[in-house]
Write a protein that holds these residues in place. Sequence first.
Motif, short mmCIF file in Angstrom:
data_model
loop_
_atom_site.label_atom_id
_atom_site.label_comp_id
_atom_site.label_asym_id
_atom_site.label_seq_id
_atom_site.Cartn_x
_atom_site.Cartn_y
_atom_site.Cartn_z
N THR A 39 69.96 42.50 56.39
CA THR A 39 68.91 42.00 57.33
C THR A 39 68.64 40.62 56.58
O THR A 39 67.86 40.75 55.50
CB THR A 39 67.80 42.62 57.45
N LYS A 42 65.31 39.10 54.80
CA LYS A 42 64.77 39.61 53.51
C LYS A 42 65.19 38.79 52.24
O LYS A 42 64.54 39.03 50.98
CB LYS A 42 65.03 40.96 53.52
N CYS A 70 71.86 48.06 45.15
CA CYS A 70 70.58 48.71 45.31
C CYS A 70 70.45 48.99 46.60
O CYS A 70 69.55 48.45 47.25
CB CYS A 70 69.18 48.10 44.51
N SER A 76 75.82 53.46 52.40
CA SER A 76 75.61 52.20 52.70
C SER A 76 76.26 51.38 51.48
O SER A 76 76.60 50.26 51.78
CB SER A 76 74.04 51.67 52.40
N LEU A 94 73.06 51.13 41.28
CA LEU A 94 71.68 51.45 41.14
C LEU A 94 70.94 52.19 42.30
O LEU A 94 69.88 52.64 42.43
CB LEU A 94 70.79 50.43 40.65
N THR A 96 70.46 55.35 44.46
CA THR A 96 70.30 56.76 44.18
C THR A 96 71.15 57.62 44.79
O THR A 96 71.75 57.56 46.03
CB THR A 96 68.81 57.50 44.51
N ALA A 123 61.75 54.55 37.64
CA ALA A 123 60.52 53.40 37.68
C ALA A 123 60.18 53.37 39.14
O ALA A 123 61.04 53.68 40.03
CB ALA A 123 60.99 52.33 37.06
N VAL A 124 59.18 52.82 39.74
CA VAL A 124 58.56 52.35 41.05
C VAL A 124 58.90 50.92 40.84
O VAL A 124 58.48 50.46 39.93
CB VAL A 124 57.59 53.08 41.49
#
Length: 297
Positions: A39, A42, A70, A76, A94, A96, A123-124
Amino acid sequence: MTDTRTKTRVCLLGLGAMGTALGRAWLAAGHPLTVWNRTPAKAGALAAEGASAAADPAAAVAAADLVVLCLLDDSSVEQALDGVDLTGKDLVNLTTGTPAEGRARAAWAQARGARFLDGGIMAVPPMIGVPEAGGYVFYSGSPELFAEHREVLEVPAGARFTGADPGFAALHDVALLSAMYGLFAGISHAYALIRAEDIAPKDLAPLLTEWLGAMGARFAAGAAERLESGDLTTGVVSDLAMQAAGTGTFLRTAEEQGVSAELIRPYFELMRRRLAAGPAEHGGEDTAGLIDLLVGR
Ligand code: NDP
């Protein structure tokens, strides 16, 4: 102003919450950054901070030495890089995924002439680019890629290499997160037990933190030692027979407090099975012996 001419050119595919945080850290460190997101809107925030927004993944990849992905999930990644020329590129994924997905993606990248590193982010987003927050990423795959780009990879968060097997980063990631969910389950049960009483959750919180820190560290280290030595009985202070006998107290307490025992019952069930398989053989064991049941031994 930072001199970007000598810095590795990074491209980042995926500008969700995590991708945007990663991109911002590389920009702040002066890396020329090309970004792409399915998109396009972003990409606006990072473009305003100095990133180049590419029209498609192929253009983004062509503009970089180091390609970082990511995205939401492994499929994807497949879709985003479908048909893109990866020859001679260094790919760091990166996104998951599972260990098998990491291994398959590594073979897929290698077949396209790219070196590959899989990553699992511990990490967040608010911890990214904030070294004191302690976040890090597990990496596995090409040791050469890791050694060459280590400094760049350490910009957003710490970097820990777990081995040349590309599945190991995902395995470490999922192992730690699985342990975390077990911990969350236990904490949830503890709060449920006091819910109906005149006990403030905020008074229980520091007690839980102290207890779980001590017991978690003790069990993690102790179980590792027993798994490596194969000795499940020497020096055991709280053996399986004693702990299994005590489970009734926990279940009755849950009942008295009107709390479902569904989060703790499965662990007690493992204790019961191990003991039933041989009370004399297993009664004196440490609970590390339950790990064997999980792997079918
Ligand atoms: P978001 O949901 O915020 O972003 C998902 C990203 O994937 C978006 O850029 C989205 O594009 C893109 N995407 C989804 N499907 C496709 C597709 N089919 N083709 C191309 N792009 C696609 O997720 P996060 O940024 O939070 O997470 C990204 C990765 O980081 C995940 O694998 C997550 O597990 C991992 N991670 C996240 C953490 C977190 O706390 N957020 C912590 C640790 C790891 P679009 O904008 O077009 O929808």
